[in-house]
Design a protein around this motif. Structure first.
Motif, short mmCIF file in Angstrom:
data_model
loop_
_atom_site.label_atom_id
_atom_site.label_comp_id
_atom_site.label_asym_id
_atom_site.label_seq_id
_atom_site.Cartn_x
_atom_site.Cartn_y
_atom_site.Cartn_z
N LYS A 624 12.46 -9.71 -1.77
CA LYS A 624 13.84 -9.66 -2.20
C LYS A 624 14.27 -9.76 -3.68
O LYS A 624 15.14 -9.50 -4.35
CB LYS A 624 14.71 -10.93 -1.78
N VAL A 625 13.06 -9.74 -4.54
CA VAL A 625 13.15 -9.85 -6.07
C VAL A 625 13.66 -8.45 -6.42
O VAL A 625 14.63 -8.34 -7.46
CB VAL A 625 11.94 -10.08 -6.68
N LEU A 626 12.93 -7.32 -6.21
CA LEU A 626 13.85 -6.00 -6.58
C LEU A 626 14.75 -5.78 -6.24
O LEU A 626 15.67 -5.22 -7.23
CB LEU A 626 12.57 -4.90 -6.31
N LEU A 631 16.37 -3.00 -8.72
CA LEU A 631 15.32 -2.08 -9.18
C LEU A 631 14.78 -1.28 -7.78
O LEU A 631 14.72 -1.91 -6.67
CB LEU A 631 14.16 -2.67 -9.75
N LYS A 632 14.30 0.02 -8.02
CA LYS A 632 13.73 0.71 -6.87
C LYS A 632 12.34 0.40 -6.61
O LYS A 632 11.58 0.21 -7.56
CB LYS A 632 13.83 2.17 -7.08
N ARG A 633 12.18 0.12 -5.43
CA ARG A 633 10.85 -0.09 -5.02
C ARG A 633 9.72 0.92 -5.12
O ARG A 633 9.97 2.15 -5.12
CB ARG A 633 10.73 -0.44 -3.50
N LYS A 634 8.47 0.51 -5.66
CA LYS A 634 7.40 1.52 -5.82
C LYS A 634 5.99 0.88 -5.62
O LYS A 634 5.96 -0.24 -4.91
CB LYS A 634 7.26 1.83 -7.21
N MET A 635 5.05 1.20 -6.14
CA MET A 635 3.66 0.72 -6.03
C MET A 635 3.66 -0.78 -6.42
O MET A 635 4.46 -1.03 -7.24
CB MET A 635 2.63 1.50 -6.55
N GLY A 636 3.03 -1.51 -5.73
CA GLY A 636 2.71 -3.04 -6.17
C GLY A 636 1.48 -3.77 -5.65
O GLY A 636 0.45 -3.08 -5.54
N ILE A 637 1.71 -4.83 -5.45
CA ILE A 637 0.31 -5.76 -5.31
C ILE A 637 -0.43 -5.20 -3.96
O ILE A 637 -1.69 -5.09 -4.22
CB ILE A 637 0.71 -7.16 -4.91
#
Length: 807
Positions: A624-626, A631-637
């Protein structure tokens, strides 16, 4: 909030006092939000009390007292035998007098004297009918009673002073005109001295009952008790809505009791006089008969003077004995003389004289005989026995001797007859003397019975006189000490008691509901709930935010919640003072407890302090942070762990906030728990530590999945989020277990969604917790006013209200 180091030492160990409880003052301040409901409940209770006082019938207390005199003490001359004979009571038994005063005959006579068989009631619009006493606007006269053992009643709707309507009839009846009701012929007259408009309604209820029913209706409020200290005073009291009736009833009861006592005494006196007169008449007859019998007995038995007769009898017997003895002596002397005279040897001897035989002829013969004997003896001296003179003398002597013998025989026979007569008389006297004791006893018995009858006759004459005098001066044994007095203040309803009781319930009921809700509430509601159930330190408290944006801590923000995060940052310094590039793990029990909100804003407040801070979105299942930061979601962990991205590829700066970055979770994998066990995560965390001063890990709820425990090895401090009114109290056992077992590093609690209720901050109850109460509230001007609330649909408002009270 807790910027004074409350609950922490320099090394981060908790020092809070677990015995600290929610005090009464804190409880009151916490629940000030319910004050309007308490006030409303109090006003309703006051209204109900007013209605009860206004429409409850007034009950008045009437009291009187009377003295019951002790007749035995007053009339010392009373005879116990006479009291027992006529069943008069010597001493006063107050229990008996109480029973008499409350008995049906007394109450029935009182009801008759008060004319209480006919009662009139004025009908009310709200309260029930009220007794019209002593006067009513109408008066019932019964011309003929159908059945005296059955009561009857009717309603009279007074139209004016001339006519009325009977029951539900529409045909008017003139006052004074006869009518029939239930077979009873009656006449109703109008008492014009009592205006009909003084009653709530022109409808008057008229009721007639037999005297015993009327008396029964009077018993209810009557109470009679004995005065203290063994006094012979009775206290009469009556509780009634009609104080005039109570006063008249008590006075009438004492009057009726007084008259009944006098009547009873007169009745006893009359019965006593009748009995005495009858007995006196019988006694007179018995005495007359007895006196006649005594006379006859004395005459028939010749008993007059017992002692005189006894003496006379004894004298007669003694005289008779003496006479008999004398006659016996004479008889013996006579026999001796007869033998002497008849003996031929003594033919020319002198015959003795003066031997007690007093018989003139015999004495003359003996004297002649003795003369001749002496002459013969004298002549024999001068002549011979053959001398003719001597022979003639001897012939004369023989003849006289023969006559003396015959005379002695006659005398002896006379003596024997006299002796026998005296003996016979003596026997009769002795017989009379022997019968005298029996006659004496009979006479004594007769005299004794006569004496008894005479004593009884005298006693009854005396009692007749006493009873006649007592009957002429008969008074009651009671005295009115204090006539009936009315207490003008009604004993019911008790205004003070009713108002106090209702107002007390008006306050207690809502407070009781509040306490009950507190007891039934199973969710964390305040700081005390947390402190009672876990030893984990409370790091800080975050208030409720109605802002649409998740990020409330910005560079120039002075909002209340922003300041709370700044206080939370200050508290973290004590726990991370020895840590270089500290890593903060943010977790909770369940979803929606505010982890992402806390993670975002604690990272923001660290960034505002000049620390290069990164938020790592480790809640891979439900990130839920983004979304909160827009912010738009992209590559992550997840991309980094599977080797498809580098650290630079996944770092995202937060627009508008210097030094704040975000590492998203990336695509949601099918196996988040196993993914977090990958060794690539160690590499990621090492790189992040080298590039950032503060790391904030927003993890999944520890109460649902094991992700947070897995990430614990990378954290220096665990911030466990507890949301007020949402987190269950029993979940705090899990926090205590994590803290005691050290399953997560340096577990501390962050209280989220703490609300300001009634000017009282419900999270922290000491130190700086009283926001609003001391001029430091949100509205004090010290903080920036929060943004306006977003309109909430009605159905959500209902759900919020339901969750607030029963959730």
């Amino acid at each position: 909030m807790a910027g004074n180091n409350n609950g922490f030492e320099q090394n981060g160990v908790s020092t809070q006092d677990m015995s600290w409880k929610l005090g009464p003052r804190d409880f009151v301040l916490k629940n000030l939000k319910y004050l309007p409901w308490i006030i409303l409940s109090t006003l309703i209770a006051f209204g109900l009390a007013y209605i009860k006082v206004r429409y409850t019938r007034r009950i008045y207390h009437v009291q009187a007292s009377m003295l019951i005199k002790n007749e035995r003490a007053q009339m010392g001359g009373k005879d116990d035998r006479f009291d027992e004979l006529f069943m008069t009571q010597g001493s006063t038994n107050l229990n008996n007098e109480i029973q008499i005063l409350t008995s049906r005959p007394v109450l029935q006579r009182a009801a008759q004297d008060l004319d209480f068989q006919t009662r009139y009631y004025g009908t009310g619009k709200v309260v029930k009918s009220v007794l019209a006493y002593p006067e009513a606007p109408v008066k019932l006269e019964i011309l003929q009673v159908f059945d005296s053992a059955v009561g009857f009643g009717f309603t009279a709707n007074v139209i004016d002073d001339t006519k009325f309507l009977l029951n539900k009839s529409t045909k008017p009846i003139a006052f004074g005109e006869p009518f029939v009701i239930s077979g009873n012929h009656c006449v109703l007259t109008r008492n014009t001295s009592i205006p009909i408009n003084s009653f709530s309604s022109p409808v008057i209820v008229v009721r007639w009952d037999p005297v015993w029913i009327a008396a029964e209706s009077l018993i209810g409020g009557l109470k009679i008790v004995q005065a203290p200290d063994q006094a012979t005073i009775l206290i009469l009291s009556y509780e009634t809505e009609n104080k005039i009736l109570g006063k008249n009833l008590l006075n009438m009861l004492m009057k009726v009791y007084d008259s009944l006592i006098v009547e009873d005494k007169n009745k006893v006196a009359l019965n006593t006089l009748g009995f005495i007169n009858n007995r006196l008449s019988d006694l007179e007859t018995q005495l007359n008969n007895l006196e006649s019998g005594i006379k006859s007995f004395r005459a028939n038995n010749e008993v007059y003077d017992i002692e005189g007769q006894s003496k006379m009898y004894l004298d007669n017997i003694g005289q008779s004995t003496k006479d008999i003895q004398e006659l016996e002596t004479r008889i013996n002397v006579t026999d001796y003389l007869m033998k002497y005279v008849n003996d031929n040897k003594n033919i020319y001897e002198l015959v003795p004289v003066n031997l007690g035989i007093e018989e003139p002829a015999l004495t003359q013969l003996i004297a002649e005989y003795n003369r001749l004997v002496l002459e013969r003896k004298a002549n024999l001296k001068t002549t011979t026995p053959s001398n003719p003179l001597i022979v003639n003398m001897e012939a004369a002597i023989e003849k006289i001797r023969h006559n003396i013998g015959q005379a002695l025989l006659n005398v002896r026979n006379a003596y024997v007859i006299a002796r026998n007569n005296i003996s016979q008389r003596k026997g009769g006297v002795e017989s009379d003397l022997r019968s005298l004791p029996g006659k004496s006893m009979q006479l004594v018995n007769i005299n004794r019975r006569e004496k008894i009858l005479e004593d009884l006759y005298s006693f009854l004459l005396q009692k007749k006189l006493e009873t006649s005098i007592s009957s002429a001066s008969t008074i009651s044994n009671s005295k009115v000490v204090e006539p009936a007095l009315i207490n003008e203040n009604p004993i019911s309803p008790n205004k003070n008691k009713i108002y106090t009781l209702y107002l007390l319930f008006g306050v207690i009921i809502p407070i009781g509901v509040i306490v009950l809700l507190e007891l039934l509430r199973d969710k964390v509601d305040n700081r005390v709930d947390v402190e009672k159930r876990t030893n984990a330190p409370i790091l800080g408290e975050i208030g409720h935010s109605d802002d649409e944006n998740v990020l409330v801590v910005t560079k120039n923000s002075r909002r209340f919640v922003a300041e709370q995060f700044r206080i939370l940052r200050s508290n973290l310094k004590y726990m991370t003072s020895k840590k270089e590039n500290p890593s903060l793990l943010v977790t909770s029990s369940f979803s929606s407890e505010g982890k992402s909100f806390i993670s975002t804003n604690i990272a923001s407040v660290m960034a505002l302090a000049g620390k290069k801070t990164v938020i790592m979105e480790f809640d891979i299942r439900k990130p839920k942070v983004l979304e909160g930061l827009g912010l738009k979601r992209k590559m992550g962990i997840t991309n980094y762990i599977i080797g498809r991205a580098t650290l630079n590829d996944i770092i995202m700066p937060v627009p508008g906030l210097e030094n704040l970055y975000v590492i998203a979770c990336g695509p949601i994998p099918p196996n988040p728990a196993e993914l977090l066990l990958d060794s690539k995560l160690d590499e990621l965390m090492q790189e992040v530590r080298r590039n950032f001063e503060v790391i904030v890990m927003d993890s999944a709820p520890v109460g649902l999945v094991s992700d947070s425990v897995t990430l614990g090895k990378y954290a220096d401090v665990t911030m466990y989020v507890v949301r007020m009114g949402y987190t269950y109290r029993k979940i705090l056992r899990l926090v205590e277990d994590l803290y005691q077992e050290k399953k997560l590093p340096s577990v501390s609690i962050v209280l989220n969604d703490v609300k300001l209720e009634g000017g009282y901050y419900s999270g922290y109850y000491g130190g700086y917790g009283y926001y609003g109460g001391y001029g430091y509230g949100i509205e004090s001007g010290y903080f920036e006013k929060p943004a306006k609330k977003k309109a909430v649909p009605p159905h959500k408002q209902v759900m919020r209200w339901w969750n607030k009270w029963f959730g």
